[in-house]
Design a protein around this motif. Structure first.
Motif, mmCIF file in Angstrom:
data_model
loop_
_atom_site.group_PDB
_atom_site.id
_atom_site.type_symbol
_atom_site.label_atom_id
_atom_site.label_comp_id
_atom_site.label_asym_id
_atom_site.label_seq_id
_atom_site.Cartn_x
_atom_site.Cartn_y
_atom_site.Cartn_z
ATOM 1 N N VAL A 153 5.185 -1.081 -2.406
ATOM 2 C CA VAL A 153 5.407 -2.517 -2.552
ATOM 3 C C VAL A 153 5.860 -3.130 -1.228
ATOM 4 C CG1 VAL A 153 6.609 -4.306 -3.872
ATOM 5 C CG2 VAL A 153 6.141 -2.072 -4.931
ATOM 6 N N THR A 154 5.152 -4.180 -0.799
ATOM 7 C CA THR A 154 5.552 -4.981 0.355
ATOM 8 C C THR A 154 5.396 -6.449 -0.020
ATOM 9 O OG1 THR A 154 3.311 -4.851 1.294
ATOM 10 C CG2 THR A 154 4.919 -3.221 2.049
ATOM 11 N N LYS A 155 5.871 -7.339 0.864
ATOM 12 C CA LYS A 155 5.830 -8.760 0.524
ATOM 13 C C LYS A 155 5.412 -9.594 1.728
ATOM 14 C CE LYS A 155 9.673 -11.140 -0.313
ATOM 15 N NZ LYS A 155 10.865 -11.691 -1.011
ATOM 16 N N ASP A 156 4.563 -10.589 1.467
ATOM 17 C CA ASP A 156 4.184 -11.547 2.493
ATOM 18 C C ASP A 156 5.387 -12.452 2.751
ATOM 19 O OD1 ASP A 156 3.208 -13.948 3.771
ATOM 20 O OD2 ASP A 156 1.189 -13.299 3.263
ATOM 21 N N PRO A 157 5.929 -12.481 3.984
ATOM 22 C CA PRO A 157 7.128 -13.279 4.242
ATOM 23 C C PRO A 157 6.882 -14.782 4.173
ATOM 24 C CG PRO A 157 6.251 -12.429 6.299
ATOM 25 C CD PRO A 157 5.454 -11.792 5.189
ATOM 26 N N ASP A 158 5.619 -15.194 4.245
ATOM 27 C CA ASP A 158 5.290 -16.624 4.216
ATOM 28 C C ASP A 158 5.102 -17.142 2.789
ATOM 29 O OD1 ASP A 158 5.300 -16.795 7.064
ATOM 30 O OD2 ASP A 158 3.295 -15.900 7.074
ATOM 31 N N THR A 159 4.378 -16.358 1.962
ATOM 32 C CA THR A 159 4.076 -16.810 0.598
ATOM 33 C C THR A 159 5.024 -16.223 -0.435
ATOM 34 O OG1 THR A 159 2.531 -14.997 0.144
ATOM 35 C CG2 THR A 159 1.636 -16.962 1.226
ATOM 36 N N GLY A 160 5.671 -15.101 -0.105
ATOM 37 C CA GLY A 160 6.532 -14.422 -1.067
ATOM 38 C C GLY A 160 5.790 -13.580 -2.079
ATOM 39 N N VAL A 161 4.443 -13.527 -1.979
ATOM 40 C CA VAL A 161 3.642 -12.748 -2.918
ATOM 41 C C VAL A 161 3.741 -11.267 -2.561
ATOM 42 C CG1 VAL A 161 1.328 -12.283 -3.804
ATOM 43 C CG2 VAL A 161 2.049 -14.639 -3.367
ATOM 44 N N MET A 162 4.079 -10.446 -3.553
ATOM 45 C CA MET A 162 4.161 -9.003 -3.333
ATOM 46 C C MET A 162 2.788 -8.363 -3.456
ATOM 47 S SD MET A 162 7.721 -7.763 -5.178
ATOM 48 C CE MET A 162 7.388 -8.624 -6.727
ATOM 49 N N ASN A 163 2.611 -7.290 -2.737
ATOM 50 C CA ASN A 163 1.404 -6.472 -2.856
ATOM 51 C C ASN A 163 1.818 -5.051 -3.213
ATOM 52 O OD1 ASN A 163 -1.648 -6.054 -2.208
ATOM 53 N ND2 ASN A 163 -0.616 -4.409 -1.112
ATOM 54 N N GLY B 171 -1.261 -4.274 6.023
ATOM 55 C CA GLY B 171 -1.437 -4.590 7.435
ATOM 56 C C GLY B 171 -1.255 -6.070 7.716
ATOM 57 N N HIS B 172 -1.727 -6.922 6.784
ATOM 58 C CA HIS B 172 -1.506 -8.362 6.921
ATOM 59 C C HIS B 172 -0.010 -8.668 6.899
ATOM 60 C CE1 HIS B 172 -5.720 -8.996 4.917
ATOM 61 N NE2 HIS B 172 -5.785 -8.380 6.081
ATOM 62 N N HIS B 173 0.717 -7.982 6.022
ATOM 63 C CA HIS B 173 2.158 -8.197 5.927
ATOM 64 C C HIS B 173 2.859 -7.738 7.211
ATOM 65 C CE1 HIS B 173 2.066 -8.120 1.221
ATOM 66 N NE2 HIS B 173 1.390 -9.121 1.746
ATOM 67 N N VAL B 174 2.442 -6.600 7.753
ATOM 68 C CA VAL B 174 3.014 -6.109 9.000
ATOM 69 C C VAL B 174 2.843 -7.146 10.105
ATOM 70 C CG1 VAL B 174 2.661 -4.434 10.861
ATOM 71 C CG2 VAL B 174 2.864 -3.640 8.518
ATOM 72 N N SER B 175 1.653 -7.697 10.212
ATOM 73 C CA SER B 175 1.388 -8.702 11.255
ATOM 74 C C SER B 175 2.281 -9.924 11.076
ATOM 75 C CB SER B 175 -0.087 -9.115 11.230
ATOM 76 O OG SER B 175 -0.918 -8.022 11.535
#
Length: 508
Positions: free
Chosen positions: A157-167, A192-196
């Motif tokens: 589980v990771t999270k997009d810091p901009d949208t807050g949507v978890m993957n 990888g998108h989240h890492v960037s």
């Protein structure tokens, strides 16, 4: 005919194991098995070509004492279509074609999760200072693996810091030391998108959590191409027919299924100075892959687990005669995803799509009803231009709607007698993004740190009847001669004598 789906919520991994046992789909192994090579070897030999049973190892060497933190390993649960159908709430004998059709919509449906205050996964909490990954029976799955792999079929589980949507994704993770787990990931993946995104904020670490052992929908969705922006927890809820109960992690604001067996919380290092050596590993291709090299590592900050937890793991790599869980799942959902890509691109006449499990959907067969020239090429270009093609669809074969793409002999026949390489029926798309684990790709082009992903030269085999050919009056205006198959009148006449001729008594 539409098959009625009855969603099933198994509750947790133990509920799923109980359902498999009741259905005769589980084999328990009570004899002592060594975590070092032997367990992985047994699992690979037992899984068969989609014929083996799910396996529960109850007696693991060095971990079978009453004081052991974790004593059991469960795997091979989703490497046949019967158990995939069970998970989806369908009859066990549902044909793969129907599973693909269901997959076209199920990955885009949603029942949002609900947040709860606690759950079984919190029964034991190991603080950062007490963490010792060696307390879990991580197998040395294969002799040539770079180490013991704790993360093989978990929800990462990771999270997009901009949208807050978890993957929630599936990635391999090797035990680096007592509190670090280097993982293999690619920049083109959602993680990888989240890492960037975290790096663009100047961060050197990213929150990450690993949920090990829950209902089958966890690994199933995490390993499937759920569209970006849709949380896998939403899709899991739809599959099971009720929301996923999520609980907040102890050391981050990520959420995991409350009834998970084991939860590993941590921070993923984004600075190359923090990378650790990882690999190689027996991979999806059926080859040892992912060369030993520095990879991002999880710094474990907390572990929570149920009482007497069960470690969920899997043997990766598909070969003739031995189909992995990932490969069987990919054959279903990579096929349905490709079909959806074709629809969104406006390619008409698609009647079936199938990527056989032996190669996990790396090769794709498309059945279509042709209405104009270049339709097969349009289909291939639409798929190769989509994000779904990142690690799949290297070779695409397109056939007419009289060819059953689930029958290898039929596809082979179409390639033999409908393909003319000199008529542009073979098309190569060079130097595209692709699977960096593919051994047919040169070693320097497989470096994820240097290139972010691998490089593929893709191929279209257009095995449709060429509409550039002139209609032939001798064939009634058709472009190809008639086949040798008898017409219906002759077939009916012969079948009427079948019993008289003694064919009804022959064993097939």
């Amino acid at each position: 005919m539409t098959i009625e789906r009855q969603p099933v919520a198994f509750g947790d991994l133990r509920g799923w194991i109980g359902a498999l046992k009741a259905a005769g789909e589980l084999h328990e192994i009570d004899a002592e098995v060594d975590w070092n090579i032997e367990l992985g070897t047994i699992m690979r030999l037992a899984q068969g070509p989609g014929t083996g049973k799910a396996l529960l190892f109850n007696n693991i060497k060095d971990y079978n004492k009453p004081t052991s933190r974790c004593r059991r390993i469960f795997g091979s649960a989703l490497n046949n279509n019967r158990r995939i159908a069970m998970m989806l709430g369908l009859p066990p004998d549902t044909h793969a074609r129907e599973l693909v059709k269901l997959g076209r919509t199920i990955l885009q449906e949603a029942i949002p999760p609900r947040i709860v205050n606690g759950g079984p996964c919190k029964e034991n909490v190991i603080a950062e200072k007490d963490i010792d990954l060696d307390q879990f029976p991580s197998p040395q799955w294969n002799r040539l693996d770079g180490g013991r792999y704790l993360i093989t079929y978990a929800g990462v589980v990771t999270k997009d810091p901009d949208t807050g949507v978890m993957n929630v994704g599936v990635y391999r993770g090797m035990v680096g030391n007592k509190n670090h787990i280097p993982i293999l990931m690619w920049r083109a993946q959602h993680i990888g998108h989240h890492v960037s995104a975290w790096q663009q904020r100047g961060k050197k670490e990213m929150p990450i959590a690993v949920a090990i052992g829950w209902e089958p929908a966890l690994g199933f969705c995490a390993g499937s191409p759920v569209p970006k922006g849709i949380c896998e927890y939403d899709v899991m809820g739809y599959i099971r027919g009720e929301p996923v109960d999520l609980v907040k992690c102890e050391t981050s604001d990520l959420y995991v299924p409350a009834s998970s067996e084991i939860v590993i919380e941590g921070m993923l290092g984004l600075d190359t100075d923090s990378y650790m050596m990882e690999g190689p590993y027996a991979e999806v291709t059926g080859y040892v892959a992912g060369d030993r090299s520095p990879k991002p590592a999880i710094r474990v900050t907390c572990i929570t687990h149920r009482n007497d937890p069960i470690l969920r793991g899997t043997i990766e790599g598909c070969m003739p005669g031995s189909f992995s869980e990932n490969a069987v799942i990919s054959s279903i959902f990579r096929s349905s995803t490709a079909w959806n890509v074709l629809d969104r691109a406006g390619v008409p006449g698609i009647t079936d799509v199938w990527g056989p499990p032996v190669q996990a959907g790396t090769n794709l067969n498309i059945q279509m009803k042709q209405t104009y020239r270049g339709q097969a090429k349009q289909a291939a270009n639409a798929i190769w231009g989509s994000s779904a093609a990142h690690v799949r669809y290297k070779h695409i074969t397109v056939v007419d709607d009289d060819i059953d793409i689930h029958d290898y002999a039929a596809v082979d026949w179409a390639i033999a007698y409908r393909v003319n390489a000199g008529e542009d029926d073979i098309i190569i798309m060079p130097a595209t993004f692709g699977l960096g684990l593919d051994p047919s790709t040169r070693k320097r082009d497989r470096n994820p740190t240097l290139f972010g992903t691998g490089k593929w030269n893709r191929v279209l085999i257009d095995a449709t009847i060429n509409l550039d050919y002139d209609p032939d009056p001798e064939f009634g205006g058709a472009r190809f001669p008639p086949t040798v198959w008898p017409n219906e009148i002759d077939i009916d006449a012969a079948k009427a004598r079948w019993s008289e001729l003694g064919f009804d008594k022959l064993k097939r």
